[in-house]
Structures are given as C-alpha cells and as structure tokens.
Design a protein around this motif. Structure first.
Motif, PDB file in Angstrom:
ATOM      1  N   GLY A 122       0.780  -1.245   0.000  1.00  0.00           N
ATOM      2  CA  GLY A 122       0.000   0.000   0.000  1.00  0.00           C
ATOM      3  C   GLY A 122       0.802   1.281   0.000  1.00  0.00           C
ATOM      4  N   VAL A 123       2.148   1.193   0.097  1.00  0.00           N
ATOM      5  CA  VAL A 123       2.943   2.416  -0.045  1.00  0.00           C
ATOM      6  C   VAL A 123       2.898   2.811  -1.521  1.00  0.00           C
ATOM      7  CG1 VAL A 123       5.246   3.448   0.199  1.00  0.00           C
ATOM      8  CG2 VAL A 123       4.461   1.739   1.855  1.00  0.00           C
ATOM      9  N   LYS A 124       2.665   4.082  -1.779  1.00  0.00           N
ATOM     10  CA  LYS A 124       2.666   4.512  -3.182  1.00  0.00           C
ATOM     11  C   LYS A 124       4.105   4.693  -3.627  1.00  0.00           C
ATOM     12  CE  LYS A 124      -1.854   6.619  -3.168  1.00  0.00           C
ATOM     13  NZ  LYS A 124      -2.598   7.837  -2.841  1.00  0.00           N
ATOM     14  N   VAL A 125       4.525   3.902  -4.605  1.00  0.00           N
ATOM     15  CA  VAL A 125       5.898   3.992  -5.100  1.00  0.00           C
ATOM     16  C   VAL A 125       5.849   4.513  -6.533  1.00  0.00           C
ATOM     17  CG1 VAL A 125       8.051   2.753  -5.536  1.00  0.00           C
ATOM     18  CG2 VAL A 125       6.556   2.018  -3.659  1.00  0.00           C
ATOM     19  N   TYR A 126       6.408   5.707  -6.735  1.00  0.00           N
ATOM     20  CA  TYR A 126       6.456   6.307  -8.072  1.00  0.00           C
ATOM     21  C   TYR A 126       7.862   6.765  -8.366  1.00  0.00           C
ATOM     22  CZ  TYR A 126       1.361   6.530  -7.720  1.00  0.00           C
ATOM     23  OH  TYR A 126       0.044   6.225  -7.565  1.00  0.00           O
ATOM     24  N   PRO A 127       8.394   6.504  -9.554  1.00  0.00           N
ATOM     25  CA  PRO A 127       7.842   5.672 -10.616  1.00  0.00           C
ATOM     26  C   PRO A 127       7.616   4.220 -10.167  1.00  0.00           C
ATOM     27  CG  PRO A 127       9.624   7.027 -11.450  1.00  0.00           C
ATOM     28  CD  PRO A 127       9.598   7.191  -9.974  1.00  0.00           C
ATOM     29  N   ASP A 128       6.786   3.518 -10.921  1.00  0.00           N
ATOM     30  CA  ASP A 128       6.398   2.142 -10.660  1.00  0.00           C
ATOM     31  C   ASP A 128       7.623   1.219 -10.633  1.00  0.00           C
ATOM     32  OD1 ASP A 128       5.437  -0.581 -11.278  1.00  0.00           O
ATOM     33  OD2 ASP A 128       3.507   0.426 -11.479  1.00  0.00           O
ATOM     34  N   PRO A 129       7.743   0.358  -9.630  1.00  0.00           N
ATOM     35  CA  PRO A 129       8.889  -0.565  -9.581  1.00  0.00           C
ATOM     36  C   PRO A 129       9.018  -1.419 -10.847  1.00  0.00           C
ATOM     37  CG  PRO A 129       7.617  -0.699  -7.531  1.00  0.00           C
ATOM     38  CD  PRO A 129       6.870   0.213  -8.443  1.00  0.00           C
ATOM     39  N   ALA A 130       7.895  -1.782 -11.459  1.00  0.00           N
ATOM     40  CA  ALA A 130       7.958  -2.600 -12.679  1.00  0.00           C
ATOM     41  C   ALA A 130       8.664  -1.834 -13.804  1.00  0.00           C
ATOM     42  CB  ALA A 130       6.548  -3.001 -13.116  1.00  0.00           C
TER      43      ALA A 130
END
Lengths: 384, 384
Positions: free
Chosen positions: A91-99
């Motif tokens: 649920g932590v918002k990680v930006y940019p996306d790890p993918a």
C-alpha cells in the motif's frame, strides 16, 4: 491527502544532487521528507526532515525506510527493486512504478521494450556472456564497429564502450550485454516528460546536447534545441509516446538521436529528474524538480514552457586534482548577467567527478551560447 | 575568502521565512550557515548547517552566536545591536552595518536622517511621550489627522495608527513617537537596492502595491509597477540615493509614496530582503535572496531585470481560524500556468498570520493581474 505543513511524508531513495534539488521544492511547499543514502556526507543530508544512512541495494534497509513514507520515490536507479515491489504491494505509493524501474534498470529489457512497442531505436543483439558476443563476431553474425553496453548498472559512461576491433572487448566484465548499432547522428536530443497518476501528461521543450568537437563529451545542454520545428515536434511526440507506453508516473527523461535523415531514435530513458533538465530551474516556468514532486503527488502539472533560453554546463573535477575542492574564478562567472552556479556540496574533488553545474539564461539563445563558452573557459574545479 | 564547500560560516540572526528563502541560495552555493532564532519551530531550523535556539535581543546570546560566524547578517531588525557593534569591533563582518540598523530601527532617527540628507519624505514632529504629543495637539502646534508611529519596534502595521481625533490616542503606548503628515498618495511603490562592500550597486525594477479598495490592505505586489517610465526612473534614482547616503551594504528595500503630483516621498526602509521582493524568486534573473547573499559576501551582484512580469499575493490566516493549518484549494491554483505557492512552514494558523505567499508570473502583466485575482479568490488559509 494534505501534503502542505502536514504529517504526510515523502521518502526519497538516494541523497545526491538530484535529491538535493528536489528538496528545494519540498522546502518551498513545506512537504515533509525523509532521505536514505549510504553516505552521511550526501548532499541531501541537509534540508530533508530526517536523513537515514543505509545501503540502497539492501532489501531490509529499503523496506524499513519505505514503511515510514506515504509516497516513495528515488533519485537514482540503483535501488533494491524487490523491496519497492513489496512496499507497493503493502500500500505504499511507489512512483515511478517498480515494474518500470526494473525494465529500465536492465538495458537489454529496455531495448526489448522499445522493440515490442514499435518505438524506433538503434538495432541491437543481446548476449548472456561476453564469450557469446565474441562467438557472434567471429561467426559474422554481428558487424564491427558497435556499442557494447552492459545490461546492468551502467551510468555516466560506465558500462558503455565503442568496440571497433576484437581487442576492444578485452577487460570488459563478463556479464549480460548488448551490442548496439552505432548511429551516425546529427544531434543528440532529450525531452523530459511528466505524468501524474491521474494521467495528466506534459513534455518539456526539446534540448540539444552540444559535444566538444574533439573530446566527444557533452559540453552544453541547450534549451531550446537549435533544430527545425518539425523535428522538435517529432521528438516531443515520440517522448510522449514512450512515457505513455511505459505508463510512467513521475519524470521520464528520454534521450534521443536525430539522424542525418531527421529520423528520431530513442537511445535510453531515465525515470527521474535528469542532467538534461537542470536548465529548467532558471529557465522554465516549472523546474523539473518541482514537476517531479507535482507528478508523484498527483498534483496538477506545472507549465513546461521556458521564460528564457537556458544553457547548462557541467562542473566536473579537473584532471590531476584530487582533494578539498576549490572553484577557481567562480566570482568571475558570477559577474556575468544570467549566470548561476550550482554547487552540489561534495567536499572532495576527483578527476571528472560531477561537482556542480552552471546555468546560463538569456532571452537570446545564441547570446547564451557565447556566455556559456566564456563560463566554460573561466571556471575551474581544482583542489586547494 | 573561499565561500563554496568550505569552512566559511555565514551567521543569520532570525529564522523566519526570509531566512528560509535565503537558505535556498546558500544551499545552491553550498555555503555553510548557522541560524539563531527563539523558536525551535522556526522555518529555518531545517536547511541551515546548525540551528541555535536563543533570544535575539539578548546581548550574550547574540554575541556568542556571532563569534562562530565569519560574516553575520539578519533577516529581522529586532536584534541586539550592541552585540552586533561589539562583534564588528572584534573583526566579525556584520552586514548590514549595525550603525545603519540602529538608525533604521528607530523610526524617529530614520526620519531625522532623511531630513538631514535632503531625502524627500512626509513632514513629521517627534515627541518623547504621548503626553507631549497631546499637548502639541491642544496647543495647535500640529494638525489632525496625522499618522502616529511609535519610534521603536513597529512592524506589519503594529506601532502605526491613523489619528483623526484626540480620542484615537487613547490606549497607545506612552513612549517616544512621531506624528507624520498623512500623504494622499496615488501609488505606494517600492524599490530594492543591493550594494556590496566594494561599492557595486544595483536597483531592482519599481514594484507597485495595489490596495484592496475597501480594506485598505495591500492585496498585490506588482512588478513592473504600472506607472510612467519617468516616474519609475525617479523612484529608482531616489532609492539609489537613499542606499548611498546610508552607505548601506546588503539589500535595502525602500518603500515610497507617489503623490498626485508625481512627487516621490520615502516612507520607510528595511535593511534586508523584503515582502515587496518575493516576486523575484520566479520573475527575476537574480532573486532578492541570492542578491543579499552576493552583496554581503562582496561577490558580484546579479542581474536585477525580470524575465517575466511577477505578482505576489500574501497568504494570511483567515479570520475565525486558529489551529493546524490547511491550505484549501491549493491544488486548484497549482493547476494554473505560472502559479507558485510558497508555504513558510508554520504549522499553526491564526487570523492575519503570514503563512506564505503565491507568485504569479506571465509575459503579460495584465494577464498576471487577472490570474492573481483568481488565485486570491480561490485559496484559503484555514484550520483543519
């Protein structure tokens, strides 16, 4: 979410100069920040709300740090992606996306992505080992010369080499790599794209990297690029397309080649504020650093136009000088209208170490270009 | 002196928003700073190299703090001047000069200085006590209405009152004061002057304070002022003259009245970065904060022209709201091109407390003015 003067916490992985310049804007907006970096001498150790010293590649360190943040971003690609994925799943918002980061971190995967998505890029072959690359050469499956790139962890010229003859491969690391066609380009260009989670997307104007005629090193980053409008439009459209295909959130710096036929090819991308956007602090309505913050917090994106033309000169440590840094003649360049030095705060200089940059702004790009040359010929990064 | 990434230390007395904005530039140049402020919640507590909590009016506190600095400056006038004088006599460089600060701190001495130096200013009478002022009125030595000003420690409207009838004096403090003629002005203008110890001197363009038609409060600070070029020239020349006569080092913000006959009268000065110069962060080639740093360190002064027009709107706490601050609709104004909010970092709002400001920049000053009105009508500083 209330970001301003609140308990909201933005986590930044990496505490170098890019993070430092982001902190100008978190301070301006009074957004609470925490920073993780391996060095307690990191430029970001000051001006964040809390600084943590630790290994960016260590799962537990990154995971524990990330749990303290509401939104997590990075200013360097070399971070533990598994920890980011775990945090995002919790649920932590990680930006940019790890993918996206994972794909970009690996230069082979990045090139495969371009190919799969019909994004024009230089042709390439991928190899698991250096030996399989040698076999391919000896069997005439690929032609010399080419650009050898390690698929992992290359930056600032590391992990990249022009291979003109077999012997050029000697001494290279024996890992996964690609052999990329050499592009005889007319210009090297870059476009920074910003996108927020709501899908608002904006491009900055095209910048041009001017190379030193002999040293083959970027000397000036120039905005706007001195190219035809049609070419500029094409480059911006391509950068936009790349960002959309990555479904990217935050800044994406897209480096491109303009060929002699005015084709535009994507070279590589960086999912963060970028050296090619430093001019924006002084020249743009919205600096790239403010834009990155706006994007990852899903705030409206700022205006990307320039107020005036901007040129950036990197300040790198002079050869033959190591030790306590001294910026010789900095007072001289500060006496020229529209010249702003940025000193990153690294106490020790080393040959070619990035120590800062200078921005030159002027209404007239050709005047700015003349001043940039004067700046380059005046200031020296040496040891005391 | 080597200021950049060195052991050189700049001391700043006062840790409020002006200091905070100075720290943007000391960070940019990697100049080491220490800050003294009575509150550990001060906006400057972050981003300086070392923060000291202490009383700015206490001789020993200021003296001990000052001994740690090579150059000492202040972002607030209410500091212990005796300590500054002592430090200066012991070789610490104190800019602006304590003697100038002393003169400016006392509004009577400031007015006397203008009179002695033939600087046009509104006529005034000085009184040791409120009673002697009452006597002067009853003996018809001065006429109603007039502006009462305490000679000491007035700011942001404190220590100033329009006196239209005897009873208006009731409740005023019984100290030294002046009674100043009321000027029926057409415009209130301001010019910021920068001067370094070597004597290099530059003025910023004239800004105009636009007042709310009913509330008689400054609503917008507009650069460039919408006045005739000849009037602007006169105002800049007068401000330059004032700075020279004070032999001032650092920034001097000169507030002026433009009368209906286009006379320019000096109202008062502030020896530091000033609310009327906040627009410069986004609009000018050199922000007033960077300019102050350049000036006191005897670096060359930066270019004072504007890249684009700039308008500043103060963000003050709304009436009826006290407590944890919330910036309602800040996202909306951030969606408008050229709009930058500055949040000072005060966690608690109170009616009329200065919590931040918003800068609006645009190539066209009248477009900026329209957007400024929209900003003013949209954002609200309230409690959660």
């Amino acid at each position: 979410m209330d970001y301003f003067s609140s308990d909201f916490t933005l986590g930044i992985l990496g505490g170098g100069q890019l993070g430092k310049m982001m902190l100008y804007d978190t301070r301006k907006f009074d957004i609470k920040t925490i920073v993780l970096d391996p060095s307690d001498q990191a430029p970001c150790a000051l001006a964040c709300n809390k600084f943590y010293q630790g290994d960016l590649m260590d799962f537990d360190t990154v995971y524990e740090f990330g749990k303290k943040a509401h939104v997590l971003t990075f200013e360097i690609e070399h971070v533990n992606v598994q920890a980011l994925e775990q945090l995002a799943s919790e649920g932590v918002k990680v930006y940019p996306d790890p993918a996206t980061l994972k794909r970009i971190q690996n230069k082979g995967a990045q090139k495969d992505f371009y190919r799969q998505h019909q994004i024009p890029t230089a042709d390439y072959h991928k190899f698991d080992t250096l030996d399989s690359l040698r076999d391919a050469i000896s069997q005439d499956r690929i032609d010399l010369p080419f650009i050898w790139k390690s698929t992992l962890f290359g930056y600032d010229g590391n992990g990249v080499k022009v291979v003109r003859k077999d012997a050029d491969l000697n001494g290279l690391p024996d890992g996964e790599c690609i052999a990329e066609d050499m592009i005889d380009f007319k210009n090297e260009l870059a476009v920074i794209v910003a996108r927020n989670p709501s899908g608002e997307i904006k491009t900055y104007p095209v910048v041009e990297m001017e190379f030193h005629p002999e040293a083959n090193q970027v000397e000036y980053v120039i905005c706007p690029a001195r190219i035809d409008d049609a070419v500029a439009e094409k480059a911006r459209a391509l950068a936009l397309d790349v960002s959309k295909k990555f479904n990217h959130v935050g800044l994406l710096a897209v480096e491109m080649f303009q060929t002699h036929d005015d084709e535009i090819l994507v070279n590589e991308v960086a999912p963060r504020p970028h050296n090619s956007g430093h001019y924006s602090i002084e020249a743009s309505y919205t600096s790239q650093f403010e834009q990155h913050i706006r994007a990852i917090l899903d705030l409206p994106l700022g205006h990307t136009d320039s107020k005036v033309a901007g040129i950036m000169v990197n300040l790198v440590g002079e050869e033959g000088h190591s030790g306590d840094v001294h910026y010789e003649n900095i007072e001289k360049i500060m006496g020229i209208d529209g010249v702003t030095p940025h000193i990153y705060g690294k106490k020790q200089t080393r040959p070619f170490r990035k120590m800062g940059h200078v921005t030159i702004v002027n209404e007239d790009v050709s005047k700015a270009r003349k001043i940039a040359e004067e700046v380059k010929n005046t200031i020296r990064v040496i040891s005391r």
